[in-house]
Motif scaffolding. Structure first.
Motif, PDB file in Angstrom:
ATOM      1  N   PHE A 201       0.898  -1.201   0.167  1.00 49.64           N
ATOM      2  CA  PHE A 201      -0.023   0.012  -0.126  1.00 49.64           C
ATOM      3  C   PHE A 201       0.929   1.115  -0.192  1.00 49.64           C
ATOM      4  CE2 PHE A 201      -2.077   3.391   2.285  1.00 49.64           C
ATOM      5  CZ  PHE A 201      -3.127   3.633   1.684  1.00 49.64           C
ATOM      6  N   GLN A 202       0.575   2.107  -0.902  1.00 46.40           N
ATOM      7  CA  GLN A 202       1.309   3.491  -0.809  1.00 46.40           C
ATOM      8  C   GLN A 202       0.185   4.604  -0.872  1.00 46.40           C
ATOM      9  OE1 GLN A 202       4.312   3.673  -0.563  1.00 46.40           O
ATOM     10  NE2 GLN A 202       4.953   1.549  -1.193  1.00 46.40           N
ATOM     11  N   LEU A 203       0.629   5.733  -0.314  1.00 46.86           N
ATOM     12  CA  LEU A 203      -0.082   6.972  -0.301  1.00 46.86           C
ATOM     13  C   LEU A 203      -0.355   7.461  -1.639  1.00 46.86           C
ATOM     14  CD1 LEU A 203       1.051   8.677   2.649  1.00 46.86           C
ATOM     15  CD2 LEU A 203      -1.208   7.640   2.427  1.00 46.86           C
ATOM     16  N   PRO A 204      -1.196   8.206  -2.401  1.00 52.06           N
ATOM     17  CA  PRO A 204      -1.269   8.551  -3.779  1.00 52.06           C
ATOM     18  C   PRO A 204      -0.392   9.583  -4.157  1.00 52.06           C
ATOM     19  CG  PRO A 204      -3.094   9.479  -2.549  1.00 52.06           C
ATOM     20  CD  PRO A 204      -2.450   8.604  -1.723  1.00 52.06           C
ATOM     21  N   GLN A 205      -0.341   9.816  -5.378  1.00 52.66           N
ATOM     22  CA  GLN A 205       0.552  11.037  -5.677  1.00 52.66           C
ATOM     23  C   GLN A 205      -0.071  12.481  -5.441  1.00 52.66           C
ATOM     24  OE1 GLN A 205       1.787  10.048  -9.838  1.00 52.66           O
ATOM     25  NE2 GLN A 205       2.444   8.048  -9.405  1.00 52.66           N
ATOM     26  N   ASN A 206      -1.305  12.285  -5.437  1.00 49.34           N
ATOM     27  CA  ASN A 206      -2.282  13.539  -5.326  1.00 49.34           C
ATOM     28  C   ASN A 206      -3.105  13.380  -3.865  1.00 49.34           C
ATOM     29  OD1 ASN A 206      -1.599  15.016  -8.155  1.00 49.34           O
ATOM     30  ND2 ASN A 206      -2.094  12.607  -8.627  1.00 49.34           N
ATOM     31  N   ILE A 207      -2.937  14.323  -3.266  1.00 53.72           N
ATOM     32  CA  ILE A 207      -3.413  14.424  -1.961  1.00 53.72           C
ATOM     33  C   ILE A 207      -4.211  16.000  -1.968  1.00 53.72           C
ATOM     34  CG2 ILE A 207      -3.388  14.749   0.692  1.00 53.72           C
ATOM     35  CD1 ILE A 207      -1.058  12.587   0.397  1.00 53.72           C
ATOM     36  N   PHE A 208      -5.564  15.893  -1.812  1.00 57.15           N
ATOM     37  CA  PHE A 208      -6.281  17.483  -1.769  1.00 57.15           C
ATOM     38  C   PHE A 208      -6.772  17.845  -0.467  1.00 57.15           C
ATOM     39  CE2 PHE A 208      -6.583  15.703  -5.988  1.00 57.15           C
ATOM     40  CZ  PHE A 208      -6.304  16.520  -6.927  1.00 57.15           C
ATOM     41  N   TYR A 209      -6.600  18.976  -0.425  1.00 59.36           N
ATOM     42  CA  TYR A 209      -7.561  19.656   0.800  1.00 59.36           C
ATOM     43  C   TYR A 209      -8.582  20.118   0.340  1.00 59.36           C
ATOM     44  CZ  TYR A 209      -3.606  19.935   4.128  1.00 59.36           C
ATOM     45  OH  TYR A 209      -2.903  19.773   5.267  1.00 59.36           O
ATOM     46  N   THR A 210      -9.727  19.525   0.654  1.00 64.41           N
ATOM     47  CA  THR A 210     -11.211  20.049   0.331  1.00 64.41           C
ATOM     48  C   THR A 210     -11.891  20.599   1.405  1.00 64.41           C
ATOM     49  OG1 THR A 210     -12.466  17.961   0.622  1.00 64.41           O
ATOM     50  CG2 THR A 210     -11.082  18.126  -1.397  1.00 64.41           C
ATOM     51  N   SER A 211     -13.112  21.156   0.910  1.00 65.78           N
ATOM     52  CA  SER A 211     -14.042  21.667   1.978  1.00 65.78           C
ATOM     53  C   SER A 211     -14.472  20.506   2.776  1.00 65.78           C
ATOM     54  CB  SER A 211     -15.291  22.383   1.275  1.00 65.78           C
ATOM     55  OG  SER A 211     -16.015  21.724   0.457  1.00 65.78           O
ATOM     56  N   GLU A 212     -14.652  19.440   2.451  1.00 64.85           N
ATOM     57  CA  GLU A 212     -15.197  18.170   2.987  1.00 64.85           C
ATOM     58  C   GLU A 212     -14.178  17.464   4.000  1.00 64.85           C
ATOM     59  OE1 GLU A 212     -15.606  18.232  -0.306  1.00 64.85           O
ATOM     60  OE2 GLU A 212     -17.723  19.353  -0.052  1.00 64.85           O
ATOM     61  N   GLY A 213     -12.948  17.687   3.641  1.00 67.01           N
ATOM     62  CA  GLY A 213     -11.699  16.888   4.388  1.00 67.01           C
ATOM     63  C   GLY A 213     -10.603  16.807   3.403  1.00 67.01           C
ATOM     64  N   LEU A 214      -9.601  15.897   3.967  1.00 69.84           N
ATOM     65  CA  LEU A 214      -8.371  15.396   3.173  1.00 69.84           C
ATOM     66  C   LEU A 214      -8.853  14.234   2.296  1.00 69.84           C
ATOM     67  CD1 LEU A 214      -5.522  16.263   3.469  1.00 69.84           C
ATOM     68  CD2 LEU A 214      -5.061  14.074   4.662  1.00 69.84           C
ATOM     69  N   LEU A 215      -8.419  14.568   1.008  1.00 71.13           N
ATOM     70  CA  LEU A 215      -8.863  13.486   0.006  1.00 71.13           C
ATOM     71  C   LEU A 215      -7.529  12.842  -0.315  1.00 71.13           C
ATOM     72  CD1 LEU A 215     -10.837  12.247  -2.185  1.00 71.13           C
ATOM     73  CD2 LEU A 215     -10.412  14.402  -3.278  1.00 71.13           C
ATOM     74  N   LEU A 216      -7.584  11.652  -0.518  1.00 73.33           N
ATOM     75  CA  LEU A 216      -6.554  10.688  -1.123  1.00 73.33           C
ATOM     76  C   LEU A 216      -7.133  10.323  -2.428  1.00 73.33           C
ATOM     77  CD1 LEU A 216      -5.139   8.758   1.916  1.00 73.33           C
ATOM     78  CD2 LEU A 216      -4.596  11.064   1.265  1.00 73.33           C
ATOM     79  N   TYR A 217      -6.534  10.794  -3.476  1.00 71.82           N
ATOM     80  CA  TYR A 217      -6.883  10.398  -4.780  1.00 71.82           C
ATOM     81  C   TYR A 217      -6.157   9.876  -5.759  1.00 71.82           C
ATOM     82  CZ  TYR A 217      -9.749  10.893  -9.068  1.00 71.82           C
ATOM     83  OH  TYR A 217     -10.506  10.581 -10.254  1.00 71.82           O
ATOM     84  N   TYR A 218      -6.554   8.493  -6.085  1.00 74.84           N
ATOM     85  CA  TYR A 218      -5.401   7.761  -6.774  1.00 74.84           C
ATOM     86  C   TYR A 218      -6.175   7.796  -8.340  1.00 74.84           C
ATOM     87  CZ  TYR A 218      -3.920   5.445  -2.654  1.00 74.84           C
ATOM     88  OH  TYR A 218      -3.420   5.470  -1.385  1.00 74.84           O
ATOM     89  N   ASN A 219      -5.349   8.085  -9.187  1.00 70.97           N
ATOM     90  CA  ASN A 219      -5.856   8.324 -10.542  1.00 70.97           C
ATOM     91  C   ASN A 219      -5.599   7.033 -11.177  1.00 70.97           C
ATOM     92  OD1 ASN A 219      -6.249  11.169 -11.189  1.00 70.97           O
ATOM     93  ND2 ASN A 219      -4.112  11.426 -10.948  1.00 70.97           N
ATOM     94  N   SER A 220      -6.243   6.728 -12.269  1.00 67.42           N
ATOM     95  CA  SER A 220      -6.363   5.493 -12.997  1.00 67.42           C
ATOM     96  C   SER A 220      -4.880   4.862 -13.379  1.00 67.42           C
ATOM     97  CB  SER A 220      -7.257   5.566 -14.222  1.00 67.42           C
ATOM     98  OG  SER A 220      -8.521   5.718 -14.206  1.00 67.42           O
ATOM     99  N   TYR A 221      -4.806   3.656 -13.179  1.00 64.12           N
ATOM    100  CA  TYR A 221      -3.378   3.043 -13.232  1.00 64.12           C
ATOM    101  C   TYR A 221      -2.573   3.150 -12.053  1.00 64.12           C
ATOM    102  CZ  TYR A 221      -4.500   3.062 -18.490  1.00 64.12           C
ATOM    103  OH  TYR A 221      -5.482   2.709 -19.567  1.00 64.12           O
ATOM    104  N   GLU A 222      -2.917   4.107 -11.447  1.00 66.11           N
ATOM    105  CA  GLU A 222      -1.920   4.127 -10.047  1.00 66.11           C
ATOM    106  C   GLU A 222      -2.302   2.963  -9.105  1.00 66.11           C
ATOM    107  OE1 GLU A 222      -0.893   7.888  -6.841  1.00 66.11           O
ATOM    108  OE2 GLU A 222      -2.377   8.413  -8.427  1.00 66.11           O
ATOM    109  N   ALA A 223      -3.551   2.864  -8.659  1.00 68.32           N
ATOM    110  CA  ALA A 223      -3.646   1.717  -7.638  1.00 68.32           C
ATOM    111  C   ALA A 223      -4.583   0.508  -8.461  1.00 68.32           C
ATOM    112  CB  ALA A 223      -4.258   2.141  -6.426  1.00 68.32           C
TER     113      ALA A 223
END
Length: 247
Positions: A201-223
């Protein structure tokens, strides 16, 4: 006397406004001049450009441009491409060069880049780059890029700088990821068909701060495969603030 005081007051307001970081959306478009009936090659870039506070703005704008250039630049000589106008022209030039070599191919290239401010606080600024490109093949590629900056300096914040203890947060995130995607704790992380590198398991390349909270986002092919689509986890800030260096 009253007019004099009013003028000073107005100058102070204007000066204070100029000292605040602001953004202005700008759009850059280019189309091929080669005649076409369908799927005509085109590129559109809509991007928020930082204004005022020159040092901070320059730092942010240079990073945003560099990332977008990574997405849509295909030529060899990158020195001449140093702004969005030359970047859009280079994308179309790459297509036209390809068309000249393979004139029978009828597919048209396409690129659409949309940037927006996802989150902004006194500590952190998060820009989101939504990008889609098609340069032939069975389908195009759509994904998100997260660009994190220190609001006070404009310097890039890298993912490993987000956490007080990245190892602890990673263990916490994996537990939540397994629960959401129904992967037993005792099983390999790829047991259900995922594609994490080295079966870990790895953290994604893209982590977002959003109005709802901290978003971990794995693009297609990443996971996972393209067919399985992107994967994501969102954590309310109350749940993860103990791990975060920036709020």
């Amino acid at each position: 006397m009253k007019n004099y005081i009013f003028t000073i007051f107005l100058c102070l307001i204007i000066t204070s406004c100029k000292k605040e970081l602001s953004f202005e959306n700008e759009t850059f478009e280019e189309k091929s001049t080669i005649p076409c009936k369908n799927d005509c090659p085109n590129i559109t870039i809509e991007v928020p450009v930082a204004k005022n506070l020159k040092v901070i703005s320059d730092s942010i704008n240079k990073k945003v441009f560099a990332v977008i250039k990574e997405i849509v630049f295909f030529e060899e000589d990158s020195v001449k491409v140093d702004d969005y106008k030359s970047l859009t022209k280079s994308f179309i030039a790459s297509y036209e060069e390809m068309h000249q070599k393979f004139p029978e191919d009828t597919f048209g290239w396409e690129a659409k880049i949309i940037g927006n401010i996802e989150f902004q606080s006194e500590q952190i600024l998060n820009l989101k780059i939504d990008h889609y490109t098609f340069t032939g093949g069975a389908h195009g590629y759509q994904g998100y890029r997260s660009l994190l900056f220190n609001s006070k300096t404009g310097k890039t914040i890298f993912n490993n700088q987000l956490f007080k203890n990245e190892k602890e947060f990673k263990a916490f995130a994996e537990k939540t990821f397994r629960a959401k995607y129904k992967i037993p704790e005792s099983a390999n992380i790829n047991a259900t068909g995922l594609m994490f590198e080295n079966d870990k398991f790895q953290l994604p390349q893209n982590i977002f701060y959003t109005s709802e909270g901290l978003l971990l986002y794995y693009n297609s092919y990443e996971a996972a495969s393209y067919a399985d689509g992107p994967k994501e986890l969102i954590f309310p800030y109350e749940e993860v603030k103990k791990y975060l260096n920036f709020q």
